[in-house]
Design an enzyme around this catalytic site. Structure first.
Site, PDB file in Angstrom:
ATOM      1  N   HIS A  95      17.293 -36.414  -7.573  1.00 28.62           N
ATOM      2  CA  HIS A  95      16.275 -36.795  -6.242  1.00 28.62           C
ATOM      3  C   HIS A  95      14.980 -36.420  -6.407  1.00 28.62           C
ATOM      4  CE1 HIS A  95      19.884 -38.530  -4.414  1.00 28.62           C
ATOM      5  NE2 HIS A  95      20.479 -37.491  -4.518  1.00 28.62           N
TER       6      HIS A  95
ATOM      7  N   TRP B  71      -2.785  -2.761  -1.667  1.00 27.84           N
ATOM      8  CA  TRP B  71      -2.483  -4.368  -1.915  1.00 27.84           C
ATOM      9  C   TRP B  71      -3.290  -4.945  -0.779  1.00 27.84           C
ATOM     10  CZ3 TRP B  71      -0.404  -8.294   0.986  1.00 27.84           C
ATOM     11  CH2 TRP B  71       0.017  -9.282   0.276  1.00 27.84           C
TER      12      TRP B  71
ATOM     13  N   ARG C 227       4.040  -0.425  -4.713  1.00 24.32           N
ATOM     14  CA  ARG C 227       3.861  -1.112  -3.309  1.00 24.32           C
ATOM     15  C   ARG C 227       2.443  -1.709  -3.336  1.00 24.32           C
ATOM     16  NH1 ARG C 227       6.801   1.450   0.473  1.00 24.32           N
ATOM     17  NH2 ARG C 227       5.462   0.725   2.045  1.00 24.32           N
TER      18      ARG C 227
ATOM     19  N   LYS D  14      12.635 -14.922 -11.169  1.00 24.08           N
ATOM     20  CA  LYS D  14      12.297 -13.950 -11.890  1.00 24.08           C
ATOM     21  C   LYS D  14      11.397 -14.460 -13.029  1.00 24.08           C
ATOM     22  CE  LYS D  14      13.570 -11.155 -10.140  1.00 24.08           C
ATOM     23  NZ  LYS D  14      14.189 -11.075  -8.989  1.00 24.08           N
TER      24      LYS D  14
ATOM     25  N   GLU E  55      17.378 -17.904  -8.133  1.00 21.61           N
ATOM     26  CA  GLU E  55      16.768 -16.424  -8.657  1.00 21.61           C
ATOM     27  C   GLU E  55      16.221 -16.138 -10.138  1.00 21.61           C
ATOM     28  OE1 GLU E  55      16.473 -13.797  -7.156  1.00 21.61           O
ATOM     29  OE2 GLU E  55      16.517 -12.109  -8.441  1.00 21.61           O
TER      30      GLU E  55
ATOM     31  N   CYS F 134       0.960  -1.221  -0.018  1.00 17.67           N
ATOM     32  CA  CYS F 134      -0.032   0.073   0.037  1.00 17.67           C
ATOM     33  C   CYS F 134       0.952   1.190   0.294  1.00 17.67           C
ATOM     34  CB  CYS F 134      -1.080   0.123   1.178  1.00 17.67           C
ATOM     35  SG  CYS F 134      -2.141  -1.486   1.434  1.00 17.67           S
TER      36      CYS F 134
ATOM     37  N   GLU G  21       7.748 -14.866 -11.035  1.00 20.66           N
ATOM     38  CA  GLU G  21       6.991 -13.748 -10.589  1.00 20.66           C
ATOM     39  C   GLU G  21       6.239 -12.881 -11.806  1.00 20.66           C
ATOM     40  OE1 GLU G  21       9.358 -11.562  -7.765  1.00 20.66           O
ATOM     41  OE2 GLU G  21      11.090 -11.492  -8.862  1.00 20.66           O
TER      42      GLU G  21
ATOM     43  N   LYS H 169       6.008  -4.897  -4.012  1.00 17.31           N
ATOM     44  CA  LYS H 169       7.486  -4.656  -4.009  1.00 17.31           C
ATOM     45  C   LYS H 169       8.047  -4.416  -2.511  1.00 17.31           C
ATOM     46  CE  LYS H 169      11.698  -2.981  -6.189  1.00 17.31           C
ATOM     47  NZ  LYS H 169      12.036  -4.427  -6.576  1.00 17.31           N
TER      48      LYS H 169
ATOM     49  N   ASN I  81      -1.695   1.926   5.573  1.00 14.78           N
ATOM     50  CA  ASN I  81      -0.741   0.967   5.237  1.00 14.78           C
ATOM     51  C   ASN I  81      -0.619   0.050   6.386  1.00 14.78           C
ATOM     52  OD1 ASN I  81       1.130  -0.582   3.918  1.00 14.78           O
ATOM     53  ND2 ASN I  81       2.610   0.812   4.429  1.00 14.78           N
ATOM     54  N   GLY I  82      -0.767  -1.248   6.385  1.00 16.96           N
ATOM     55  CA  GLY I  82      -0.340  -2.067   7.535  1.00 16.96           C
ATOM     56  C   GLY I  82      -1.532  -3.062   7.912  1.00 16.96           C
TER      57      GLY I  82
HETATM   58  C1  G6P Z   1       8.947  -8.845  -2.284  1.00 18.15           C
HETATM   59  C2  G6P Z   1       9.584  -8.305  -3.667  1.00 18.15           C
HETATM   60  C3  G6P Z   1      10.930  -8.993  -3.877  1.00 18.15           C
HETATM   61  C4  G6P Z   1      11.769  -8.768  -2.770  1.00 18.15           C
HETATM   62  C5  G6P Z   1      11.240  -9.292  -1.429  1.00 18.15           C
HETATM   63  C6  G6P Z   1      12.181  -8.797  -0.391  1.00 18.15           C
HETATM   64  O1  G6P Z   1       8.573 -10.022  -2.113  1.00 18.15           O
HETATM   65  O2  G6P Z   1       8.547  -8.482  -4.761  1.00 18.15           O
HETATM   66  O3  G6P Z   1      11.629  -8.302  -4.968  1.00 18.15           O
HETATM   67  O4  G6P Z   1      13.065  -9.642  -3.103  1.00 18.15           O
HETATM   68  O5  G6P Z   1      10.079  -8.665  -1.369  1.00 18.15           O
HETATM   69  O6  G6P Z   1      12.229  -7.329  -0.251  1.00 18.15           O
HETATM   70  P1  G6P Z   1      13.362  -6.503   0.408  1.00 18.15           P
HETATM   71  O7  G6P Z   1      12.843  -5.103   0.105  1.00 18.15           O
HETATM   72  O8  G6P Z   1      13.534  -6.938   1.812  1.00 18.15           O
HETATM   73  O9  G6P Z   1      14.466  -6.925  -0.263  1.00 18.15           O
END
Ligand code: G6P
Length: 612
Positions: free
Chosen positions: A508, A73, A27, A489, A485, A2, A492, A607, A99-100
């Protein structure tokens, strides 16, 4: 999660609110709304993105010089028009964005309902605004007094901004475990979840602390109080963000821009902190605590998502180079599992946003047990940057695409410098190796540039695999976290199911999935144990899997077996993740674009995850 923005001043509030919400859309983006006061309170909110709100807002008279806005969000209540913020109090006097999460909202709601309050939405936020009005009207209080008293009854996390229709020249904002920044302009004030909506108008900001309530009026300016009404001093900071950093700069998506920024952001992370020719690394934050870090019994790395993947690379780096035992933990697990933390442990918290709720809570836990907590953070002035004992910024600049790219390489660069510096000081690697790694590290930005030159080729590959239903990513050693990673990517942003695995673990379980329809991305740049990864590629080919291999330039062993290869420059294994991840970022990006996905705002994600 948010985004909040608010304005009080001499300009029209609405354009500032809408633009601010666009900047904060990373956000959350399931619904959005604004409230403006122009003799009376006008509220406009709608399910969808800020662009939908913008179109919707044209039907209303939203002129006015004070207002609040929100991009959501969802946590409580599905994303729809009614659950969108701002929310209003029972008598329509107060309006609030939040927000929260209000954890005790059910108890509060029940009590308010017993007093006759009727709720329109399913949100915890509506309960909060009703509560503030109830408190205000019981005691005939000012808005700020009512907010302070009401928040004393609340359990949970919040960043809020409230307006009172009976006192429209005032904004009241408060925070606990959710970020809030106040911008101070010439005769105007801004409040936002981060500084990005503010920097266009002023660079002067005040970061609110937990349990602080800010009261903003044009005549008295900004006043900050604790929840028990004691005036708090505050510091004004200068933010160092330029508007160009917040624009797409000719790219279709922020994610692509951020991928292409990496040669510069990696160089910025190293700038002034190392010199290969002179053979030194100097991380300000580390030096101050160097003996505690050098003599650490153990390093515990915590993070979430991509930051956790960077932490895994840190584990390989610290153990191989500096010979310090390392554990890497998801912050969300660490905080709830009663971990053993000792005084001689050093905890490294990694976070791009510096606001991730689980990481923050894990830091508090480690601090309570007297471990030294070191932060590796991107957002300057963020909660994690302030909660840690010491730390280093990665200097990647604002990262707006929800899928993290340049922050990841910044985090890995920082961890590499830390590990090398510790290795040198502890005498755990020969001087010649230290020196060689420094030279190679300094070359990384120009080598990343070379990898980026293969963008077209990777786009072509994306076309080949865009319709896959699943994908497997394999890597060994330093490339195992890179495989994780790469898979993250892809899933997501393109919604293709993807898994990362240590290459040898494939047999396995995941090997059962392999057939001619399964693309297998093998990150096979390893100098050490190269023959082992060759065997893994052969195992996949023997089951007719499609192999795309990321290899070192000149690797003609794997090139002969794999269906496609992407070559990256040869560097020492500890530095190879910084190059190997780049083609995986590009591949995920192009596949997502070809599948028609909104790359910067993938569904259901946000994010900055400021809820548990
Ligand atoms: C969310 C974002 C990711 C990020 C993760 C941790 O899931 O979409 O891209 O890696 O949070 O966030 P931070 O800001 O703590 O790295």
């Amino acid at each position: 999660m948010c985004g909040i923005v608010a304005y009080l001043g001499h300009r029209e509030a609405l354009p500032i609110l809408l633009k601010g919400l666009q900047r904060l859309e990373y956000r959350g983006y399931d619904s959005a709304g604004v409230a403006v006061h122009n003799g009376q309170l006008q509220i406009c909110k709608i399910k969808g993105k800020v662009s939908d709100l913008q179109a919707h807002a044209e039907q209303f008279d939203l002129h006015g010089h004070v207002g609040i806005g929100h991009t959501r969000w969802a946590t409580h209540g599905e994303p729809n028009d009614i659950n969108a913020h701002p929310h209003t109090s029972g008598h329509g006097r107060l309006t609030l964005v939040h927000n929260g999460i209000i954890e005790n909202y059910a108890t509060l709601k029940k009590r308010l309902e017993e007093k006759g309050h009727v709720f329109k939405s399913d949100t915890d936020t509506e309960v909060l605004v009703h509560l503030i009005e109830e408190v205000q009207e019981m005691g005939d209080l000012s808005l700020e007094q009512a907010v302070r008293l009401a928040l004393n009854l609340v359990v949970g996390a919040y960043a809020i901004v409230v307006m009172d229709a009976k006192d429209p020249g005032k904004l009241v904002a408060a925070r606990k475990a959710s970020p809030l920044v106040v911008g101070i302009g010439e005769g105007e004030y801004f409040v936002a979840s981060d500084a990005t909506p503010i920097v266009e108008y002023t660079k002067k900001v005040v970061y609110l602390n937990d349990n602080e309530v800010a009261t903003i009026t044009l005549d008295k300016g900004l006043q900050v109080h604790s929840l028990d009404s004691i005036e708090q001093p505050y510091e004004t900071h200068e933010v160092n963000i330029d508007i160009e950093m917040l624009e797409k700069g000719g790219y279709d998506y922020f994610m692509l821009k951020e991928i292409f920024e990496q040669p510069r952001t990696i160089a910025d992370c190293m700038r002034g902190r190392m010199n290969a020719r002179e053979g030194w690394i100097k991380l300000g934050g580390v030096d101050e605590y160097s003996s505690r870090i050098e003599n650490a019994d153990r390093i515990i790395i915590i993070g979430c998502g991509t930051s956790w993947h960077a932490g895994l690379i840190g584990e390989y780096l610290f153990e191989e180079l500096a010979r310090i035992p390392v554990e890497v933990e998801y912050a969300s697990e660490f905080r709830y599992r009663n971990p053993v933390i000792r005084e001689n442990d050093v905890v490294i918290a990694i976070s791009q946003s510096g606001e991730t709720a689980d990481t923050l809570a894990a830091i508090e836990l480690a601090k309570k047990q007297n471990a030294l907590v070191y932060g590796i953070v991107n957002v300057v002035g963020s909660s994690i940057a302030r909660a840690t004992d010491c730390g280093s910024y990665i200097h990647a600049g604002p990262e707006i695409g929800v899928a993290s790219t340049k922050a990841f390489t910044g985090q890995v660069t920082l961890l590499t410098m830390m590990a090398l510096s510790l290795a040198h000081k502890r005498g755990t690697i020969p001087k010649s190796q230290y020196q060689q790694l420094l030279y190679e590290l300094e070359e990384i930005p120009s080598l990343v540039e070379k990898v980026l030159e293969q963008n077209r080729q990777i786009e072509y590959l994306a076309g080949e695999y865009k319709d896959a239903a699943n994908a497997l990513y394999l890597g060994r050693g330093y490339q195992f976290p890179v495989a994780l990673e790469g898979a993250l990517k892809l899933k997501e942003i393109s919604y293709i199911h993807a898994e990362g695995y240590p290459a040898a673990e494939m047999k396995h379980g995941p090997i059962a999935l392999i057939d001619e329809n399964m693309p297998v991305l093998v990150i096979a740049t390893n100098q050490n144990h190269h023959d082992k990864i060759v065997s893994n590629v052969q195992e996949v080919k023997a089951r007719k899997g499609q192999v795309v291999a990321v290899v070192r330039e000149g690797d003609n062993v794997i090139s002969r077996i794999a269906d496609h290869v992407i070559e990256i420059p040869a560097v020492a294994d500890p530095l190879s993740p910084l190059l190997a991840v780049i083609p995986l970022q590009l591949l995920a990006y192009h596949i997502a674009v070809m599948r028609g996905c909104n790359v910067d705002q993938p569904r259901n994600l946000a994010k900055s995850v400021t809820v548990e």
